[in-house]
Structure formats: structure tokens, C-alpha cells
Enzyme design. Structure first.
Site, PDB file in Angstrom:
ATOM      1  N   GLU A 250       0.797  -1.182   0.022  1.00 40.62           N
ATOM      2  CA  GLU A 250       0.089  -0.119  -0.056  1.00 40.62           C
ATOM      3  C   GLU A 250       0.891   1.298  -0.076  1.00 40.62           C
ATOM      4  OE1 GLU A 250      -1.908   0.752   3.696  1.00 40.62           O
ATOM      5  OE2 GLU A 250      -2.911   2.470   2.820  1.00 40.62           O
TER       6      GLU A 250
ATOM      7  N   ALA B  77       5.061  11.682  -2.320  1.00 44.56           N
ATOM      8  CA  ALA B  77       5.363  13.384  -2.652  1.00 44.56           C
ATOM      9  C   ALA B  77       6.472  13.781  -3.316  1.00 44.56           C
ATOM     10  CB  ALA B  77       4.757  14.117  -1.617  1.00 44.56           C
TER      11      ALA B  77
ATOM     12  N   VAL C 289       7.545  17.974 -11.907  1.00 48.85           N
ATOM     13  CA  VAL C 289       7.609  18.083 -13.232  1.00 48.85           C
ATOM     14  C   VAL C 289       9.137  17.779 -13.917  1.00 48.85           C
ATOM     15  CG1 VAL C 289       6.195  19.340 -15.131  1.00 48.85           C
ATOM     16  CG2 VAL C 289       5.896  19.853 -12.673  1.00 48.85           C
TER      17      VAL C 289
ATOM     18  N   ALA D 159      -3.978  13.960  -8.427  1.00 56.23           N
ATOM     19  CA  ALA D 159      -2.490  13.264  -8.938  1.00 56.23           C
ATOM     20  C   ALA D 159      -3.040  12.066  -9.830  1.00 56.23           C
ATOM     21  CB  ALA D 159      -1.782  12.628  -7.822  1.00 56.23           C
ATOM     22  N   ILE D 160      -4.237  11.971 -10.040  1.00 58.18           N
ATOM     23  CA  ILE D 160      -4.674  10.623 -10.903  1.00 58.18           C
ATOM     24  C   ILE D 160      -3.819  10.426 -12.110  1.00 58.18           C
ATOM     25  CG2 ILE D 160      -6.452   9.690 -12.117  1.00 58.18           C
ATOM     26  CD1 ILE D 160      -7.217   8.853  -9.785  1.00 58.18           C
ATOM     27  N   GLY D 161      -3.636  11.591 -12.719  1.00 55.13           N
ATOM     28  CA  GLY D 161      -2.992  11.792 -14.175  1.00 55.13           C
ATOM     29  C   GLY D 161      -1.302  11.097 -13.856  1.00 55.13           C
TER      30      GLY D 161
HETATM   31  N1  ACO Z   1      -1.739  15.065 -13.691  1.00 55.41           N
HETATM   32  C1  ACO Z   1      -1.200  14.574 -15.036  1.00 55.41           C
HETATM   33  N2  ACO Z   1      -0.180  14.025 -15.144  1.00 55.41           N
HETATM   34  C2  ACO Z   1       1.038  14.230 -14.167  1.00 55.41           C
HETATM   35  C3  ACO Z   1       0.489  14.806 -13.248  1.00 55.41           C
HETATM   36  C4  ACO Z   1      -0.747  15.138 -12.867  1.00 55.41           C
HETATM   37  N3  ACO Z   1      -0.837  15.873 -11.711  1.00 55.41           N
HETATM   38  N4  ACO Z   1       1.758  15.057 -12.244  1.00 55.41           N
HETATM   39  C5  ACO Z   1       2.781  14.184 -12.902  1.00 55.41           C
HETATM   40  N5  ACO Z   1       2.293  14.008 -14.264  1.00 55.41           N
HETATM   41  C6  ACO Z   1       2.861  13.280 -15.457  1.00 55.41           C
HETATM   42  C7  ACO Z   1       3.925  14.011 -15.781  1.00 55.41           C
HETATM   43  O1  ACO Z   1       3.504  15.011 -16.977  1.00 55.41           O
HETATM   44  C8  ACO Z   1       5.007  12.990 -16.723  1.00 55.41           C
HETATM   45  O2  ACO Z   1       4.672  12.632 -17.701  1.00 55.41           O
HETATM   46  P1  ACO Z   1       5.639  12.039 -18.965  1.00 55.41           P
HETATM   47  O3  ACO Z   1       6.499  10.898 -18.407  1.00 55.41           O
HETATM   48  O4  ACO Z   1       4.756  11.400 -19.973  1.00 55.41           O
HETATM   49  O5  ACO Z   1       6.653  13.102 -19.179  1.00 55.41           O
HETATM   50  C9  ACO Z   1       4.871  11.994 -15.644  1.00 55.41           C
HETATM   51  O6  ACO Z   1       3.376  11.833 -14.991  1.00 55.41           O
HETATM   52  C10 ACO Z   1       5.998  11.810 -14.352  1.00 55.41           C
HETATM   53  O7  ACO Z   1       6.001  13.214 -13.910  1.00 55.41           O
HETATM   54  P2  ACO Z   1       7.281  13.489 -12.931  1.00 55.41           P
HETATM   55  O8  ACO Z   1       7.706  14.922 -13.382  1.00 55.41           O
HETATM   56  O9  ACO Z   1       8.182  12.460 -12.750  1.00 55.41           O
HETATM   57  O10 ACO Z   1       6.326  13.709 -11.572  1.00 55.41           O
HETATM   58  P3  ACO Z   1       6.634  14.858 -10.464  1.00 55.41           P
HETATM   59  O11 ACO Z   1       8.078  14.850  -9.887  1.00 55.41           O
HETATM   60  O12 ACO Z   1       6.028  15.992 -10.696  1.00 55.41           O
HETATM   61  O13 ACO Z   1       5.873  13.872  -9.344  1.00 55.41           O
HETATM   62  C11 ACO Z   1       3.780  14.102  -7.914  1.00 55.41           C
HETATM   63  C12 ACO Z   1       4.395  13.863  -9.243  1.00 55.41           C
HETATM   64  C13 ACO Z   1       4.397  13.133  -6.951  1.00 55.41           C
HETATM   65  C14 ACO Z   1       2.112  13.633  -7.860  1.00 55.41           C
HETATM   66  C15 ACO Z   1       3.985  15.571  -7.554  1.00 55.41           C
HETATM   67  O14 ACO Z   1       3.351  16.483  -8.323  1.00 55.41           O
HETATM   68  C16 ACO Z   1       3.531  15.832  -6.074  1.00 55.41           C
HETATM   69  O15 ACO Z   1       4.127  15.480  -4.965  1.00 55.41           O
HETATM   70  N6  ACO Z   1       2.311  16.319  -6.001  1.00 55.41           N
HETATM   71  C17 ACO Z   1       1.677  16.831  -4.450  1.00 55.41           C
HETATM   72  C18 ACO Z   1       1.624  15.751  -3.756  1.00 55.41           C
HETATM   73  C19 ACO Z   1       0.530  14.600  -4.283  1.00 55.41           C
HETATM   74  O16 ACO Z   1      -0.371  14.917  -4.773  1.00 55.41           O
HETATM   75  N7  ACO Z   1       0.706  13.241  -3.998  1.00 55.41           N
HETATM   76  C20 ACO Z   1       0.218  12.143  -4.520  1.00 55.41           C
HETATM   77  C21 ACO Z   1      -1.207  12.161  -3.503  1.00 55.41           C
HETATM   78  S1  ACO Z   1      -2.066  10.481  -3.541  1.00 55.41           S
HETATM   79  C22 ACO Z   1      -1.040   9.763  -2.199  1.00 55.41           C
HETATM   80  O17 ACO Z   1      -0.302  10.047  -1.777  1.00 55.41           O
HETATM   81  C23 ACO Z   1      -1.481   8.050  -2.327  1.00 55.41           C
END
Ligand code: ACO
Length: 390
Positions: free
Chosen positions: A100, A105, A112, A180-182
Site C-alpha cells: 500500500e 510526494a 515536473v 494526482a490521478i494523471g
Molecule cells: N496529472 C497528470 N499527469 C501528471 C501529473 C498530474 N498531476 N503529475 C505528473 N504527471 C505526469 C508528467 O507529465 C509525466 O508524464 P511523462 O512521463 O509522460 O512526461 C509523469 O507524470 C511523471 O512526472 P514527474 O515529473 O516524474 O512527476 P513529479 O516529479 O512532478 O511528481 C507528484 C508527481 C508526486 C504527483 C507530485 O506532483 C507531487 O508531489 N504532488 C503533490 C503531492 C501529491 O499529490 N501526491 C499524491 C497524493 S496521493 C497519495 O499520496 C497516495
């Protein structure tokens, strides 16, 4: 395109850059759990601060409890200056073949840039290693999961494929924040849930969607782009044996091109010989392969085993599945398209008849039915050419 058939896209360059930074020790990866008496609590506190900052809607006491929970492990990406650039707090349920993800984060400054993708690839490789060594990690007497803190120093320590001796698929489950679904989808997660051993073991989160990801033993996720490149190359090679997509036809005299089908190649592609066995064969082969590739096709790949389901044949008089259809095709039993379509319908209606509406089998059949109907509609003009003559 390079020798692996891989596109030199910015995403690929970005991923290579992250791996290079890791190899150059610009950041390191720690696996930390409070269950290890030698834990650096400051590191856990920094992880807690990262999750708190990035998951601002979560109560901070709750985040604290999860990060410091002795059943949880934190995979942390730590910069040279000791700050935490990203992390995954997770709980292994290896006995039930899943893990799980509690929190995940990446620090705002590093988002990005491919860090989240790298973190998930490394996470998948790491849990595969741990799941494989699970016997050694469990306490002999109490069966309690005990984990020693460690640092991942080397990305090459993860093998290219671990198929032998791994009978169970491994899953990752997470309640994904809707924003964060995307990201989760890009990492191979889906909200179509097939795995069910997590039910009752994971806490429900409001504002989140449960997502699952099957972790494949045969893929090294840190080298997934090379893996996909090789498959793509193989597919392109195989396609050459069934069509002529690779042949570039020249036009010597443009004045002779009066309609689209005068363009060399177009007529052959659009109008394969009427009802020629070869074209029908290729069409059905394509439809079967396409169905087999659908994520919901797993219950239909092979005939139902009477040893596993002893009463199946008492209720289902004409069983059908995709491998049987393939062997019927090989034996030349489909002279027209209709008997094949009837077999697909039979396979699905058998499933509806035998299984209850709440079962994953029933749901898979519903998904596959919709998918196949769409295919029939989409290829209607081609399929019509292979119908039984009126
Ligand atoms: N929606 C759609 N696509 C996304 C998103 C998003 N919110 N975030 C990243 N991606 C895509 C990127 O475009 C990339 O696509 P590509 O490989 O085709 O170019 C791919 O995902 C990987 O992107 P990264 O740059 O590696 O992602 P990043 O380092 O930005 O981390 C994360 C993504 C972890 C969601 C970050 O934005 C974050 O920490 N967000 C805030 C915390 C959060 O929401 N955490 C998840 C909560 S759910 C849980 O914890 C169980």
C-alpha cells in the site's frame, strides 16, 4: 530514433538525466522505518515535513503517525544537503502480494522534472526485491515483518527480469488524490480494480480514488524504455510479415493520379481481395490478438479448467475462450466473420450465465463486451466485406 527503436524525446532525456544525477550522487535513496532501532528520526521528521507541505489537506498529526508507524517504510530521495526531495511512505502486505502506498510526494522545487516517475520505477524494483526476500524478512517465530534501514546505492543491483520462482503477481494499491490521478495513470495505475486482497486492509480516504498497479516481474522498470523499444522493434518486424507498411512506393507520373485509390498502395490497403481467406484470417487474428491484449481479457485467455471449477461444464454446455478461437482459426474453421463474432458472444454470455454480477469475471465480461462492440462498429466497413454472402 536510436538503435533500440526508442524516440529521443525530451521525456527520455529527462529520465536519463535523473538516473545520471543519482549515479553522480547528487541525491541518495534511503529506506527508513521507525521499527529499526537505529533510525535517524531527523530524516523521518524531514519526510513528515515534505508530506505535510505537499499534502496540505491531510491533518499533520495523521501524517506524523503514518511516517513514524513501525509497520511503514519510507523510501526517501535525499539531496546532498540532507533535504528530502521526494518520498513514498508505504506498507508492505507481502503475504497478500501487495504493497500500500500511504503517501507519495515530490518537493515542489523538484516537481515536473521526472523525479516522481523515477521514484515510482525505483519503488517497483525495490518492492520486488523485498517481496522476493520476504521469507528472510519475516520474524521466524511471530511472522512479524522486520525491516532494516538501508540505502540504495546502485541502480544496477536490480535484475533485468525475475520470472523464475515468482508465482504470484505483485500489486501496488493507493488511494490517489484526485489531482494526482494523471500521474498515477502514467505510472501504470488503473482505477479498474482487478486485485481484491487489499479489501479490509486499507483505510478508505475521502477525496481519493483507489488505484492499482500490477508490478511485472519480467520488467526492470528502471530500464522500461529499452524494454518497450525492443518490443516495438519486434512488432514492427512482425508487421512486415502481415502487411507492407514499410514499403515506400514512389509516384513516377502524377498526372495519372485522378482519385485517391490511384495512389500506389492505397487500393491494396483499402480493398483486400474479396473474402480471400488470407485477409479474413488476418482480420480475425488481429481481433483475437487485440482482445487478448485488453486488460480485462485475463479470464478468457484459456478454457475454464474443470479441475479448478468442477461444476462449470454442468452449467455451460458450449464453453468458449480466446485460445480455442485461435486454434479454430488456425484450422481454417472460420470461413466467414459471423461464426467468429458468435464465438466471442458465446464466450461472454457463458461468463454472464455462470458468474454472479458482483464477481470480477462478470465485470471483465462487461468491459470486454463494450470493447468488442466498439471494435465491430469501428471496423464495420472492413468486417462487412467478410460476411456470409446473402
Ligand atoms: N496529472 C497528470 N499527469 C501528471 C501529473 C498530474 N498531476 N503529475 C505528473 N504527471 C505526469 C508528467 O507529465 C509525466 O508524464 P511523462 O512521463 O509522460 O512526461 C509523469 O507524470 C511523471 O512526472 P514527474 O515529473 O516524474 O512527476 P513529479 O516529479 O512532478 O511528481 C507528484 C508527481 C508526486 C504527483 C507530485 O506532483 C507531487 O508531489 N504532488 C503533490 C503531492 C501529491 O499529490 N501526491 C499524491 C497524493 S496521493 C497519495 O499520496 C497516495
Amino acid at each position: 530514433m536510436n538503435s533500440f527503436g526508442l524516440d529521443d524525446t525530451p521525456a527520455r532525456k529527462r529520465d536519463e538525466e535523473i538516473q545520471r544525477s543519482f549515479r553522480d550522487r547528487k541525491f541518495r535513496v534511503f529506506l527508513v522505518t521507525s521499527s529499526d532501532p537505529e533510525t535517524d528520526n531527523m530524516l523521518l521528521l524531514r519526510a513528515k515535513c515534505l508530506f505535510q507541505k505537499q499534502l496540505s489537506k491531510m491533518p499533520k498529526e495523521y501524517i506524523f503517525r503514518q511516517v513514524f508507524d513501525s509497520k511503514h517504510i519510507n523510501m526517501l530521495l535525499v539531496n546532498e544537503d540532507g533535504t528530502v526531495a521526494g518520498g513514498i511512505c508505504y506498507r508492505p502486505f507481502f503475504e497478500q502480494s501487495f504493497v500500500e502506498v500511504v503517501f507519495l510526494a515530490v518537493d515542489y522545487d523538484f516537481q515536473v522534472k521526472g523525479m516522481g516517475g523515477f521514484m515510482m520505477d525505483l519503488f517497483k524494483e525495490n518492492i520486488k526485491m523485498d517481496a522476493r526476500g520476504y521469507e528472510g524478512l519475516a520474524d521466524d517465530v511471530l511472522g512479524i515483518f522486520r525491516y532494516k534501514n538501508r540505502i540504495i546505492e546502485d541502480l544496477d543491483c536490480f535484475p533485468d527480469g525475475m520470472v523464475n520462482g515468482m508465482p504470484h503477481p505483485l500489486y501496488i494499491m493507493a488511494y490517489a488524490d484526485n489531482f494526482a490521478i494523471g500521474y498515477f495513470k502514467k505510472q501504470g495505475f488503473s482505477s479498474e480494480i482487478r486485485f481484491d486482497k487489499w479489501v479490509g486492509l486499507i483505510k478508505d480516504y475521502e477525496g481519493g480514488t483507489i488505484v492499482e498497479c500490477r508490478v511485472y516481474w519480467e520488467i526492470n522498470y528502471l530500464k522500461k524504455k529499452e524494454f518497450i523499444g525492443k518490443i516495438k522493434n519486434k512488432l514492427l518486424e512482425d508487421m512486415k510479415t502481415v502487411n507492407e507498411y514499410h514499403v515506400i512506393r514512389g509516384i513516377s507520373d502524377y498526372s495519372k493520379i485522378r482519385k485517391v485509390t490511384d495512389i500506389p498502395g492505397v487500393f491494396d490497403a483499402e480493398y483486400p481481395a474479396q473474402n480471400s481467406t488470407g485477409s479474413l484470417y488476418r482480420l480475425i487474428l488481429y481481433l483475437i490478438s487485440d482482445l487478448r491484449g485488453n486488460a480485462s481479457a485475463w479470464p478468457f485467455l484459456k478454457p475454464v479448467d474443470p479441475l479448478e471449477v468442477p461444476d462449470y461444464h454442468r452449467y455451460i454446455v458450449k464453453p468458449m475462450d480466446l485460445s480455442t478461437m485461435l486454434s479454430k482459426l488456425e484450422k481454417g474453421e472460420y470461413k466467414f466473420i459471423e461464426p467468429f463474432v458468435e464465438d466471442v458472444k458465446l464466450m461472454l454470455s457463458n461468463c454472464f450465465e455462470y458468474n454472479g454480477k458482483d464477481t470480477p469475471y462478470y465485470k471483465c465480461a462487461q468491459i470486454l463486451q463494450g470493447y468488442f462492440d466498439d471494435k465491430l462498429k469501428f471496423y464495420g466497413h472492413v468486417i462487412a466485406r467478410f460476411s456470409t454472402p446473402q
